[in-house]
Design a protein around this motif. Structure first.
Motif, PDB file in Angstrom:
ATOM      1  N   ILE A  52       0.825  -1.218   0.000  1.00 13.35           N
ATOM      2  CA  ILE A  52       0.000   0.000   0.000  1.00 13.35           C
ATOM      3  C   ILE A  52       0.856   1.264   0.000  1.00 13.35           C
ATOM      4  CG2 ILE A  52      -0.369   0.249   2.488  1.00 13.35           C
ATOM      5  CD1 ILE A  52      -3.320   0.881   1.778  1.00 13.35           C
ATOM      6  N   THR A  53       1.914   1.278   0.765  1.00 12.04           N
ATOM      7  CA  THR A  53       2.855   2.383   0.837  1.00 12.04           C
ATOM      8  C   THR A  53       2.138   3.726   0.964  1.00 12.04           C
ATOM      9  OG1 THR A  53       4.223   1.036  -0.614  1.00 12.04           O
ATOM     10  CG2 THR A  53       5.042   3.226  -0.105  1.00 12.04           C
ATOM     11  N   ALA A 127      -6.841   4.659   3.843  1.00 14.72           N
ATOM     12  CA  ALA A 127      -6.116   3.406   3.617  1.00 14.72           C
ATOM     13  C   ALA A 127      -6.969   2.214   4.035  1.00 14.72           C
ATOM     14  CB  ALA A 127      -4.789   3.419   4.378  1.00 14.72           C
ATOM     15  N   LEU A 128      -7.688   2.340   5.132  1.00  9.52           N
ATOM     16  CA  LEU A 128      -8.565   1.260   5.587  1.00  9.52           C
ATOM     17  C   LEU A 128      -9.705   1.045   4.593  1.00  9.52           C
ATOM     18  CD1 LEU A 128      -8.712   2.106   9.400  1.00  9.52           C
ATOM     19  CD2 LEU A 128      -7.295   0.375   8.251  1.00  9.52           C
ATOM     20  N   SER A 129     -10.229   2.113   4.024  1.00  8.57           N
ATOM     21  CA  SER A 129     -11.279   1.993   3.014  1.00  8.57           C
ATOM     22  C   SER A 129     -10.758   1.248   1.787  1.00  8.57           C
ATOM     23  CB  SER A 129     -11.791   3.375   2.611  1.00  8.57           C
ATOM     24  OG  SER A 129     -12.733   3.261   1.566  1.00  8.57           O
ATOM     25  N   THR A 130      -9.558   1.591   1.360  1.00 10.64           N
ATOM     26  CA  THR A 130      -8.952   0.919   0.209  1.00 10.64           C
ATOM     27  C   THR A 130      -8.782  -0.567   0.498  1.00 10.64           C
ATOM     28  OG1 THR A 130      -7.848   2.963  -0.451  1.00 10.64           O
ATOM     29  CG2 THR A 130      -6.909   0.901  -1.293  1.00 10.64           C
ATOM     30  N   LEU A 131      -8.325  -0.893   1.689  1.00  8.37           N
ATOM     31  CA  LEU A 131      -8.156  -2.282   2.106  1.00  8.37           C
ATOM     32  C   LEU A 131      -9.499  -3.012   2.127  1.00  8.37           C
ATOM     33  CD1 LEU A 131      -6.163  -4.393   3.254  1.00  8.37           C
ATOM     34  CD2 LEU A 131      -6.592  -3.418   5.498  1.00  8.37           C
ATOM     35  N   ALA A 132     -10.522  -2.395   2.693  1.00 14.55           N
ATOM     36  CA  ALA A 132     -11.851  -3.014   2.764  1.00 14.55           C
ATOM     37  C   ALA A 132     -12.426  -3.231   1.368  1.00 14.55           C
ATOM     38  CB  ALA A 132     -12.794  -2.144   3.592  1.00 14.55           C
ATOM     39  N   ARG A 133     -12.232  -2.276   0.466  1.00 14.98           N
ATOM     40  CA  ARG A 133     -12.722  -2.410  -0.902  1.00 14.98           C
ATOM     41  C   ARG A 133     -12.041  -3.577  -1.616  1.00 14.98           C
ATOM     42  NH1 ARG A 133     -14.556   3.222  -3.135  1.00 14.98           N
ATOM     43  NH2 ARG A 133     -15.267   4.156  -1.195  1.00 14.98           N
ATOM     44  N   GLU A 134     -10.763  -3.769  -1.360  1.00 15.25           N
ATOM     45  CA  GLU A 134     -10.075  -4.921  -1.951  1.00 15.25           C
ATOM     46  C   GLU A 134     -10.636  -6.229  -1.420  1.00 15.25           C
ATOM     47  OE1 GLU A 134      -6.074  -5.420  -2.604  1.00 15.25           O
ATOM     48  OE2 GLU A 134      -5.801  -3.478  -3.545  1.00 15.25           O
ATOM     49  N   MET A 135     -10.981  -6.253  -0.131  1.00 15.62           N
ATOM     50  CA  MET A 135     -11.549  -7.479   0.431  1.00 15.62           C
ATOM     51  C   MET A 135     -12.912  -7.763  -0.180  1.00 15.62           C
ATOM     52  SD  MET A 135     -10.694  -9.942   2.280  1.00 15.62           S
ATOM     53  CE  MET A 135     -11.392 -11.346   3.107  1.00 15.62           C
ATOM     54  N   ILE A 136     -13.715  -6.732  -0.391  1.00 16.58           N
ATOM     55  CA  ILE A 136     -15.010  -6.910  -1.042  1.00 16.58           C
ATOM     56  C   ILE A 136     -14.812  -7.453  -2.452  1.00 16.58           C
ATOM     57  CG2 ILE A 136     -16.996  -5.668  -2.011  1.00 16.58           C
ATOM     58  CD1 ILE A 136     -16.813  -3.829   0.503  1.00 16.58           C
TER      59      ILE A 136
END
Length: 190
Positions: A52-53, A127-136
């Protein structure tokens, strides 16, 4: 209940695979440092690591630290449920959706036109939103049936099996696969 030790996501956008960064190489587990007083700094440091950096330009808040812990656990629970072909826990789904609802990181092309980064301000919530979207994306996409638990007896990690035959067994060959081979060789020599 096992506690999540997942790594960050984003840089490798291939079907959400980077959200389960329990593979080659295994990610150091940040959970213990997140419990200390320096938890805010540890979360910012963790999010600044590849893939993610995302270097925070706004300090991490207590609310973001709490949300990060909840999201990490939700991703862990959802991934293990999917790997075991069980229904995803409702609480995990709710937490992932809540995190995904926030504005994600915004990619930005650098002035040289050949590199990219994240447009400021960079917040942990993004960053957490980006991570959650990837999980979805992972859970609802074509690779959802390829989420696996490591076959090692003492490894709780999960990964996405992207091998052509779909027969990968280990989170990482360098870690658990080699240990299994060495153990098998020592047993057969005895």
């Amino acid at each position: 209940m096992r506690e999540a030790g997942i790594g960050p996501a984003a840089g490798q956008r291939a079907g959400g695979r980077s959200v389960l960064r329990h593979g080659s190489p295994p990610v150091p587990q940040p959970r213990d440092r997140w419990r200390s007083r320096a938890g805010h700094a540890a979360l910012a440091e963790w999010l600044a690591q590849p893939p993610i950096t995302a270097v925070m330009t706004v300090p991490v808040t207590a609310r973001e630290l709490t949300a990060a812990k909840a999201l990490r656990q939700a991703i862990w629970d959802a991934a293990h449920a999917q790997a075991a072909h069980r229904p995803l826990p409702a609480e995990a789904i709710e937490t992932i959706n809540r995190s995904a609802a926030a504005a994600p990181l915004v990619p930005e092309l650098a002035a040289d036109g050949t590199t990219a980064g994240w447009a400021p301000p960079v917040r942990a919530t993004q960053a957490l939103s980006t991570l959650a979207r990837e999980m979805i994306e992972l859970l609802s996409g074509p690779l959802s049936g390829r989420i696996r638990e490591c076959a090692s007896d003492n490894c709780p990690l999960v990964f996405v099996d992207t091998s052509r035959p779909g027969a990968r067994r280990w989170c990482a060959m360098e870690r658990c696969g080699n240990r299994h081979k060495l153990h098998g060789a020592s047993v057969s020599e005895a």
